[in-house]
Write an enzyme that holds these catalytic residues in place. Structure first.
Site: not given
Ligand code: GCV
Length: 680
Positions: A287, A366, A394
């Site tokens: 990401e 995720d 989340e």
């Molecule tokens: C810290 C998901 C979340 C992101 C997070 C990522 C991760 O994509 O939406 O906010 O980033 O996981 O675990 O690194």
């Protein structure tokens, strides 16, 4: 009076079920032992309203409480000169403890200082729960070595995916913490057995990159000192690109000797300030974070280079496996994000140094409400690894909706990897041993912030508590944990205790029912991840599609589709690849099915989607009603704050129900057989 801030450490005078002597004999000196003594004394004051007298030496006391290490408890007062009759004293397992209660003496002994602290906390819980009696004897060893909390706290004070206020650690680009609050936090964590905490977001951006510079390290060192008293060691999240973004080197290539040297020197600096730092936590090539792929290197190259830098100081690298292509084209049906962790990391099994631990999200996507356990578990036999969970909600309701997560975690612990005998996740929890697929423990993204009750939703404290308890002992059930937490937090009084426990236990099934159906995932509002947006991720770059059309929905992940099912053991691959044997709660994760597919209850898939969404909303409403029935029994401030969250949850559940049902009704034109109202 219930104080939300105190969580499961409520001041509540109880009538003890055992005789608790007035004198404590503290047989071991040491930083954590001293904290254990302090906790014991204040715990007794909190529950029994007297302050025990503390002695450092044993002087023929007939009646006393003994705190110490197992090895140091060879006193004449013990039966046969030994602490326990059974073999449990032989346990050399790190962090284990023994509690023994006789009519005039109580013994709490740890295998090490942490064990003593855990023993003290467990004794106090058992006392509050009313579970102790004369002759009581308990020997416990945590099955997980690593019981870690991850903070996604940013230096500006915000928390990525945080729903309980700002960071406990940072504000406006600086460390800014209240020592007392950190101490209270460390107590909460240690009382459930947590032994590691990473203090900054894995996305190491902006000022957070400076964490590993002198300017910031001294405050980090002071923070570490508070946690240290509670047996907790810190991890720092680092940015893989630091050699060039901070060090001004032309590259961060892990095989470049100047890069390796830069990290060695940096590690030496960091360890001056935090001598017992547990190590670095790393999100790389994920990401947008930099990583070894940028230099055509493997993740083993990247992790091992860092491992060598911290190795002289006893440090470890926790390396995340959340590596996938987040620039996917939705038109491409061949590429499957679910395959990513296994495809990247299985071929590297055995290539990592011994002080590297892979951190693997429990599922292939995720932290979804329902997804399968990733096939990497049970299939890495030459690499140390832990499982990553998410306590912060989340995708599970932002601590607005109640969602008791041990319910899900229990399913994960029971998941059978079907590779050899005794192959459930809970059976695999054990120290690393080459040739075995042991899982060393857990890591989890935490749900706390500066809100007075720590977790936003007061009942979400149960998730923080439940994580620690399950990481310590993954065979604990969601019911057992709910009961324990409810009594410790709200007391024994009925009917409230039973009702709160029921509310917790009903919350996950309700949330799951009104969310994306049958493990299809990602029908959530993009970015925020709260509330429905059924096609919100359908044409995006993130690789999370359901491809619903007028006849069918889901991705075919069998060998005739993306082949993801083949990453599992033969037995599981066959089980998941056949819609007749695939567990129904995740059938749409594995299959593309027509809406008229007949489910086990004889109804069609579509009708089951409708039914679940009506039921999920009803169950959420019933939870709120149950809570309302406690109005006069619960502290009004707590009652009102939880009630207001339930009201928001109902609105959210209604939105999920109506949007999902309407969406499928519009796609198919097929009505609910029960004739309930679906909007058009
Ligand atoms: C810290 C998901 C979340 C992101 C997070 C990522 C991760 O994509 O939406 O906010 O980033 O996981 O675990 O690194």
């Amino acid at each position: 009076m219930l104080k939300e801030y105190d969580c499961w450490f409520q001041k509540r005078t109880i009538t003890p079920s055992i005789n608790v002597p007035q004198t404590v004999i503290s047989l071991h000196d040491g930083l954590v032992s001293a904290q254990a003594l302090k906790e014991f004394v204040s715990g007794i004051e909190r529950l029994l309203e007297f302050k025990p007298k503390v002695q450092k030496k044993f002087e023929e006391e007939k009646s006393a409480i003994f705190l110490g290490l197992i090895a140091g408890m060879k006193l004449p007062v013990f039966e046969k000169g030994n602490l326990c009759a059974e073999n449990c004293c032989k346990s050399k397992h790190t962090d284990s403890f023994i509690i023994k209660v006789t009519n005039s003496q109580i013994f709490i002994a740890g295998q090490n200082e942490n064990g003593l602290l855990y023993g003290v906390f467990r004794f106090l819980s058992l006392l509050a729960l009313g579970s102790l009696k004369e002759g009581f004897e308990l020997c416990e060893s945590p099955v997980s070595q690593l019981r870690m909390i991850n903070h996604w706290d940013n230096f500006d004070g915000t928390i990525e995916r945080g729903y309980a206020g700002n960071s406990l650690f940072y504000k406006n680009g600086q460390f800014d913490y209240d020592d007392k609050r950190i101490e209270d936090y460390a107590r909460l964590l240690a009382s459930t057995g947590i032994n590691r905490v990473s203090i900054n977001n894995v996305n190491v951006r902006h000022k957070a990159k400076l964490l590993i510079t002198k300017e910031y390290l001294s405050r980090a060192g002071k923070l570490a000192a508070i946690f240290r008293r509670f047996g907790i060691r810190l991890f720092l999240s680092i940015n893989f690109g630091a050699p060039w973004s901070l060090g001004k080197l032309p590259t961060a290539d892990p095989l470049d000797s100047s890069v390796a040297q830069w990290w060695k020197e940096r590690a030496a600096l960091i360890y001056k300030y935090i001598p017992d730092l547990a190590g670095f936590l790393v999100k790389a090539d994920s990401e947008g974070e930099p990583g070894p792929f940028q230099y055509n290197r493997t993740h083993a190259d990247g992790a091992n280079m860092l491992a060598k830098a911290v190795e002289p100081f006893g440090g470890e690298i926790v390396w995340r496996c959340f590596v996938y292509n987040c620039q996917q084209d939705w038109r491409d049906h061949n590429f499957d994000r679910a395959r990513a962790a296994y495809d990247h990391f299985k071929p590297l099994d055995g290539a990592f140094d011994k002080n590297v631990i892979l951190q693997i999200k429990f599922g292939p996507y995720d932290f979804q409400v329902r997804e399968p356990v990733t096939p990497l578990f049970g299939d890495l036999t030459k690499t140390r690894h832990v499982m990553e969970l998410q306590i912060t909600q989340e995708y599970t309701g932002h601590q607005i909706d109640l969602c008791y997560l041990p319910w899900l975690w229990q399913d994960i612990m029971n998941f059978d990897t079907a590779r050899g005998e005794k192959s459930r996740i809970m059976d695999l929890l054990a120290p690393y041993k080459e040739g075995q697929s042991n899982i060393e423990g857990f890591s989890a993204v935490v749900n706390v912030g500066l809100d007075n009750n720590w977790t936003g939703h007061t009942l979400a404290q149960a998730n923080l508590y439940g994580y620690g308890r399950m990481a310590w002992n993954p065979s604990l059930t969601a019911n057992e944990i709910a009961k324990e937490w409810t009594i410790l937090s709200f007391g024994h009084a009925q009917p409230s205790a039973q009702k709160i426990e029921n509310i917790l236990l009903n919350s996950y099934p309700a949330y799951e029912k009104y969310n994306a159906p049958f493990g299809v995932c990602f029908m959530v509002t993009p970015n925020s991840h709260y509330g429905p947006n059924i096609e919100g991720y359908e044409f995006s770059r993130w690789g999370t599609y359901h491809r619903a059309d007028k006849d069918a929905i889901g991705i075919d992940r069998t060998p005739s589709g993306t082949g993801y099912t083949s990453q599992y053991s033969q037995k599981n691959a066959a089980l998941f690849a056949d819609p007749q044997t695939c567990p129904e709660n995740m059938i749409l994760f594995f299959h593309r099915l027509r809406y008229d597919f007949v489910m086990k209850n004889g109804e069609t898939l579509l009708q089951n989607i409708y039914d679940n969404h009506f039921e999920g909303y009803e169950q959420a409403s019933a939870m709120m009603e149950e809570w309302e029935s406690l109005k006069d029994l619960i502290e009004s401030e707590v009652y009102e704050s939880v009630l207001s969250r339930f009201q928001r949850q109902i609105a959210n559940a209604r939105e999920w129900r109506d949007q999902i049902n309407t969406y499928f009704y519009r796609k198919t034109g097929i009505c609910d057989v029960k004739g309930r109202k679906i909007f058009d």
